[in-house]
Design a protein around this motif. Structure first.
Motif, PDB file in Angstrom:
ATOM      1  N   GLN A 503       0.834  -1.198   0.000  1.00  0.00           N
ATOM      2  CA  GLN A 503       0.000   0.000   0.000  1.00  0.00           C
ATOM      3  C   GLN A 503       0.875   1.256   0.000  1.00  0.00           C
ATOM      4  O   GLN A 503       0.548   2.246  -0.644  1.00  0.00           O
ATOM      5  CB  GLN A 503      -0.905   0.013   1.240  1.00  0.00           C
ATOM      6  N   GLU A 504       2.028   1.180   0.698  1.00  0.00           N
ATOM      7  CA  GLU A 504       2.899   2.341   0.785  1.00  0.00           C
ATOM      8  C   GLU A 504       4.269   1.898   1.287  1.00  0.00           C
ATOM      9  O   GLU A 504       4.390   0.900   2.003  1.00  0.00           O
ATOM     10  CB  GLU A 504       2.298   3.389   1.736  1.00  0.00           C
ATOM     11  N   PHE A 506       7.848   3.495   3.173  1.00  0.00           N
ATOM     12  CA  PHE A 506       8.404   4.629   3.914  1.00  0.00           C
ATOM     13  C   PHE A 506       9.916   4.446   4.016  1.00  0.00           C
ATOM     14  O   PHE A 506      10.407   3.361   4.345  1.00  0.00           O
ATOM     15  CB  PHE A 506       7.811   4.723   5.318  1.00  0.00           C
ATOM     16  N   SER A 511       7.174   9.001   3.325  1.00  0.00           N
ATOM     17  CA  SER A 511       6.544   8.239   2.255  1.00  0.00           C
ATOM     18  C   SER A 511       7.352   8.373   0.973  1.00  0.00           C
ATOM     19  O   SER A 511       7.788   9.469   0.604  1.00  0.00           O
ATOM     20  CB  SER A 511       5.117   8.743   2.031  1.00  0.00           C
ATOM     21  N   PHE A 515       6.092   6.115  -5.272  1.00  0.00           N
ATOM     22  CA  PHE A 515       5.544   4.776  -5.079  1.00  0.00           C
ATOM     23  C   PHE A 515       4.266   4.551  -5.877  1.00  0.00           C
ATOM     24  O   PHE A 515       3.402   5.422  -5.969  1.00  0.00           O
ATOM     25  CB  PHE A 515       5.252   4.521  -3.598  1.00  0.00           C
ATOM     26  N   GLN A 517       1.632   0.893  -6.600  1.00  0.00           N
ATOM     27  CA  GLN A 517       1.458  -0.505  -6.172  1.00  0.00           C
ATOM     28  C   GLN A 517       2.039  -1.498  -7.162  1.00  0.00           C
ATOM     29  O   GLN A 517       2.516  -2.563  -6.767  1.00  0.00           O
ATOM     30  CB  GLN A 517      -0.029  -0.795  -5.952  1.00  0.00           C
ATOM     31  N   ALA A 538       6.936  -0.606   5.476  1.00  0.00           N
ATOM     32  CA  ALA A 538       5.914  -0.682   4.427  1.00  0.00           C
ATOM     33  C   ALA A 538       4.605  -1.184   5.003  1.00  0.00           C
ATOM     34  O   ALA A 538       4.576  -1.868   6.034  1.00  0.00           O
ATOM     35  CB  ALA A 538       6.378  -1.601   3.301  1.00  0.00           C
ATOM     36  N   THR A 539       3.505  -0.838   4.327  1.00  0.00           N
ATOM     37  CA  THR A 539       2.184  -1.375   4.649  1.00  0.00           C
ATOM     38  C   THR A 539       1.665  -2.132   3.440  1.00  0.00           C
ATOM     39  O   THR A 539       1.989  -1.796   2.299  1.00  0.00           O
ATOM     40  CB  THR A 539       1.207  -0.250   5.024  1.00  0.00           C
TER      41      THR A 539
END
Length: 980
Positions: A503-504, A506, A511, A515, A517, A538-539
């Motif tokens: 999702q993201e 860092f 962030s 980025f 997906q 990261a998420t």
């Protein structure tokens, strides 16, 4: 003597899940027969699943594809795909998903094997666009049978095809739509509702499985018992005789998957696929076409044609289809890299007939629960006969039934709709409205219109409204049934997610700005002097997925993030490449050297050169020369290096090296002299080396173009550069140097994760042609001699042939040799690995592999035409001393290469490339069939065997007169290259 009779005894074994039972668990029940003399024998088995299984597919979403149109066609361009339609035929010319051709034709009307349709003629094609769908309307005829195809395409690759047929043909055993897909399709995976709950593991009618297009090994011979299951057969001697050529795929692959819920065609190792959405009623079937492509037929109604008298009576699923003169239905499929659907289970549904409606009105009688409007059993036509239902609502046009959904927790409404069979002439239209939004429209339905299944998402909605309207011919006998109508609470989703994206990302808590997906590689430049590897977190898109982060061990270095989906199988890997900005002198610093000189070869700025620059330039006024060589270190962001032609150091150089972070070139003095010669005397000119790194978008477009031309999966494993070398004049004009007297050495950095055997340096021509540049991997960079500049990149080139499965002994070496452009297939999709290799083909492959200099002139052999495709290769091999003819004047190019001829040729090639003869003084044949070897070949055979270039054929025999297949020859050539 007669002994006592022994009654068989039966025992059952119930295999239960180890954990507590819940919806979706499967109980395995097996029955065995035993007596006191025989061991237990399995006689029956069942798989009993707790709860009803439901498949969920994503609805249309995203921004509608863009539509472009010209005189020849219509093109839809979505997020990761494009669909091109031919205006002359109305059919798809090409469907591309992420650079790979997936669709090659369609839509076609498909009426099964007993239907013979006339040729298709197009009447009209048009397109339009809504917020999230592009719509293409295609109208035409197959003789007297008219068809309108309406394709709804959303921005993410969902293609829904509605088709309306008028004047159905006189004979048919199925009804649906077909599409052609790329020959790269090599397996089909499915889940279906079978007649039985349990099937043997390799049974062709099993409820779920994966069928491969090509069997793993073994040759089918007439009269020879196969060692594999029947489902893996690729020939049918009963139907096609003892000389059946096959090429139809395995029986498992082309068998019809009836009552399917989902099916997916996958394309080689790329994982790209076409997922077909089912409803548990239709059928899907793959057919291998003569050109190697696959036609996928999706039938809403299917039957089995009568194969012999009495077949229909004996087979309950082969009733003839008997529809009205018109028919409408739809099929849906999705382009993607994973099956985007979920599976859930429910225990007991809530039938509408068990609920009180909020309101109900009809123009003739009040709607009835669990019976037709006339009080009979709810009975609909399924296309072949009548089907009765215990639950449902019987009504009449015009009617409207409303249910309150507020706070009830229902997620899905399902029903079958159609005209009850007590009516012989009624025609109606069914509609489903949810919160004042129409979610389903059946189109006109009559007594001989097959029932349609409705499935509508109602999660979080307030109101369900079921509407039946008249079709325009009056309300006489318009008896309409909402059969098996129910509301479902899907409490348990048991299918684990395959979502493995982030999702993201860092970096040190910030962030990552660029980025996305579906972007898996990033370059991050850190401030000068940075010593500590940044902290990366990261998420995940799916909270059930797990992200494993492996930090770089040092700077520069690469941090990797491996994301594993909930299913424990699906993975994605993201990489972040960290570099540290070089320490530079600030041009504005009063203490800086005004000359701009440095041991690194220049100062990186965006200062003016001969004219005001449009790109970042690095001016090198003074070269630092050591032992005749000068090195210019290119600073980050620079796209052009300028060196004054008048520089005294430049004229005395033996070599000039220009090197950046992931690119380097070595210019020999001969090329430097060429550049100086391009300059205008008396004017201040500059040697200019330009290297423009392609943007992600430009690189993807270029890769898509070359991938389509090569019919291969091609991706960058490093940066792609547009390179040029020449002289820039005082007025800003640029004179390129197009051909180098001596080769320049180009070096490009390779990603650490790249597969070395399929990765190489390639020239990317503007026409889409890809040229492999032979090079070597040194210190993480591929370096190769270059004779001219254009676009170059480090690419991963993987081409899969339909007749070379991954399990084939030469699969990987064929991919490697194809990537290096040593060999080609017999066409774009087939390699023919078992086909004997000709002398011309083998020599051509060998010359390419050894990179022998091309030769031209008078061909010495009378059977080699000057314009033959292999002529230059034969001439080059002859001049190099690698080959001789079968006589002084005859080469026999189409003759089959014997094993002893190949042994002699590869030993000569080995000697030519090594520059020395091999020691043959002590070589004695070790094969039992050495008497069959020609005298001139015996020593070469043994040397080739000792070096591991060739192997025997079993029983200590070499088979010198045996033929060599294309697959074997590729392996032999690869062996030679590995040894050099």
């Amino acid at each position: 003597m007669t002994g006592p009779s022994i009654e068989p005894m039966y025992s059952g074994i119930l295999e239960l899940p180890a954990r507590a039972w819940k919806l979706g668990d499967t109980v395995h029940l097996k029955f065995y027969q035993s007596d006191r003399f025989k061991t237990d024998r399995l006689v029956d088995a069942y798989n009993l699943t707790i709860g009803e299984k439901t498949f969920h597919f994503k609805e249309a979403q995203g921004t509608a594809p863009a539509i472009t149109e010209d005189a020849a066609g219509i093109t839809l361009t979505g997020e990761n795909f494009s669909l091109s339609f031919d205006k002359a035929t109305g059919m798809i010319r090409q469907g591309i998903y992420k650079g790979e051709t997936v669709l090659t034709g369609g839509p076609y009307l498909n009426m099964g094997v007993t239907s013979v349709l006339d040729a298709w003629t197009l009447t009209n094609i048009s397109s339009t666009r809504t917020d999230n769908e592009a719509i293409v309307n295609i109208a035409g005829k197959y003789g007297n049978t008219g068809v309108v195809f309406v394709l709804h395409v959303d921005g993410t690759g969902l293609i829904t095809t509605t088709y309306q047929i008028s004047h159905l043909p006189s004979a048919y055993d199925a009804i649906g739509v077909a599409y052609d897909v790329s020959a790269q399709a090599d397996r089909i995976t499915w889940q279906r509702n079978g007649q039985w709950s349990y099937y043997p593991e390799d049974q062709i009618g099993r409820n779920e499985g994966t069928a491969v297009r090509t069997r793993n090994g073994g040759t089918e011979l007439y009269g020879v018992r196969p060692t594999w299951a029947w489902s893996q057969d690729e020939k049918n001697f009963n139907a096609y005789g003892k000389d059946d050529p096959g090429q139809r795929g395995t029986t498992d692959f082309f068998a019809s998957k009836n009552n399917f819920n989902v099916a997916a065609l996958s394309f080689g190792a790329s994982g790209k696929r076409l997922t077909i959405q089912g409803d548990g009623q239709g059928a899907v079937k793959g057919t291998v076409l003569p050109d190697g492509n696959v036609r996928i037929s999706i039938h809403n109604i299917w039957s089995h044609p009568a194969a012999f008298p009495g077949w229909i009576e004996a087979n309950s699923v082969s009733k003839p289809i008997s529809l009205a003169d018109t028919y409408t239905n739809r099929i849906s499929m999705r382009l993607g890299e994973q099956d985007e659907y979920s599976i859930s289970y429910y225990d007991v549904p809530t039938y509408l007939s068990d609920l009180n409606w909020a309101s109900a009105a009809a123009e003739w009688r009040e709607p009835k629960k669990n019976s037709s409007i006339q009080g009979d059993v709810l009975t609909l036509f399924d296309g072949m006969g009548s089907k009765s239902f215990k639950h449902g609502i019987g009504t009449h046009a015009k009617s409207e039934i409303v249910y309150d959904l507020s706070g009830k927790g229902y997620e899905t409404f399902e029903s079958y709709v159609g005209v009850d069979q007590e009516s012989t002439q009624g025609t109606v239209i069914f509609q489903v409205w949810v919160d004042e939004e129409k979610r389903f429209d059946s189109g006109k339905m009559g007594p001989r219109t097959a029932a349609q299944k409705v499935s509508v998402n109602i999660a979080g909605k307030r109101e369900l409204r079921l509407v039946v309207t008249d079709s325009g011919d009056g309300i006489m006998s318009d008896h309409a049934d909402w059969a098996d109508a129910k509301l479902i609470k899907l409490d348990v989703v048991v299918a684990p997610s395959t979502e493995a994206r982030l999702q993201e990302i860092f970096v040190n808590g910030q962030s990552l700005a660029e980025f996305a997906q579906d972007k898996y590689s990033y370059n991050v430049t850190l401030p000068a002097g940075t010593k500590v590897v940044p902290t990366v977190t990261a998420t995940t898109v799916d909270t059930s997925a797990v992200a494993k982060i492996t930090p770089a061990s040092a700077l520069p270095g690469t941090t990797t993030i491996e994301v594993k989906a909930e299913d424990g199988v699906s993975t994605r890997t993201y990489t972040i490449h960290f570099t540290v900005k070089s320490a530079t002198t600030d041009p504005g610093d009063s203490n800086s050297d005004p000359s701009g000189s440095s041991s690194g070869g220049g100062r990186g700025t965006t200062m003016a050169g001969p004219t005001k620059p449009s790109i970042a330039q690095q001016m090198v006024e003074k070269l630092v020369v050591t032992n005749g060589e000068a090195i210019v270190s290119v600073q980050e962001g620079i796209q052009e290096v300028l060196i004054p032609v008048a520089s005294d150091e430049l004229k005395r150089l033996s070599k000039l090296v220009i090197q950046g972070g992931d690119i380097s070139v070595d210019l020999p003095n001969a090329v430097i002299a060429q550049l100086i010669g391009l300059a205008t005397k008396g004017q201040k000119s500059y040697v200019a080396f330009k290297f423009t790194k392609l943007s992600v978008t430009d690189a993807e477009q270029r890769l898509k173009k070359v991938g389509s031309a090569a019919h291969a999966a091609i991706k960058a494993t490093g940066s792609i550069y547009e390179l040029s070398l020449g002289v820039t004049h005082p007025d800003g004009a640029f004179t390129p140097l197009t051909v180098f007297d001596k080769p320049i050495v180009l070096k490009l950095k390779v990603q650490e994760s790249a597969r070395q055997e399929l990765t190489g340096l390639y020239q990317m021509k503007d026409n889409g042609e890809l040229v492999y540049v032979k090079g070597h991997l040194v210190n993480g960079m591929i370096e190769a001699p270059i004779h001219h500049f254009s676009a170059y990149g480090i690419l991963n080139f993987e081409k899969t042939f339909v007749d070379v499965p991954d399990q084939h002994f030469a699969s990987q070496v064929i991919k490697r040799m194809v990537a290096r452009q040593v060999i080609n297939g017999v066409n774009e999709t087939a390699f023919a690995p078992e086909l004997p290799v000709t002398r011309a083909a083998f020599v051509t492959m060998l010359v390419r592999a050894l990179d022998l200099p091309s030769a031209s002139g008078t061909v010495l052999f009378t059977d080699v035409r000057q314009d033959a495709w292999y002529a230059s290769a034969v001439e080059a091999a002859y001049k190099a001393g690698i080959l001789t003819g079968r006589s002084q004047t005859r080469f026999a190019p189409e003759g089959t290469m014997t094993r002893e001829e190949m042994a002699v040729m590869i030993i000569r090639a080995y000697e030519v490339k090594r520059g020395e003869k091999v020691d043959t003084s002590t070589k004695q044949s070790q094969f039992t069939d050495d008497k069959q070897m020609s005298v001139w070949a015996r020593t070469s055979i043994q040397v080739a065997f000792d070096l591991g270039l060739l192997h025997g054929r079993g029983s200590n025999q070499f088979a010198p007169q045996g033929v060599t297949t294309r697959a074997e020859s590729v392996q032999v050539i690869a062996n030679v290259l590995d040894l050099l």
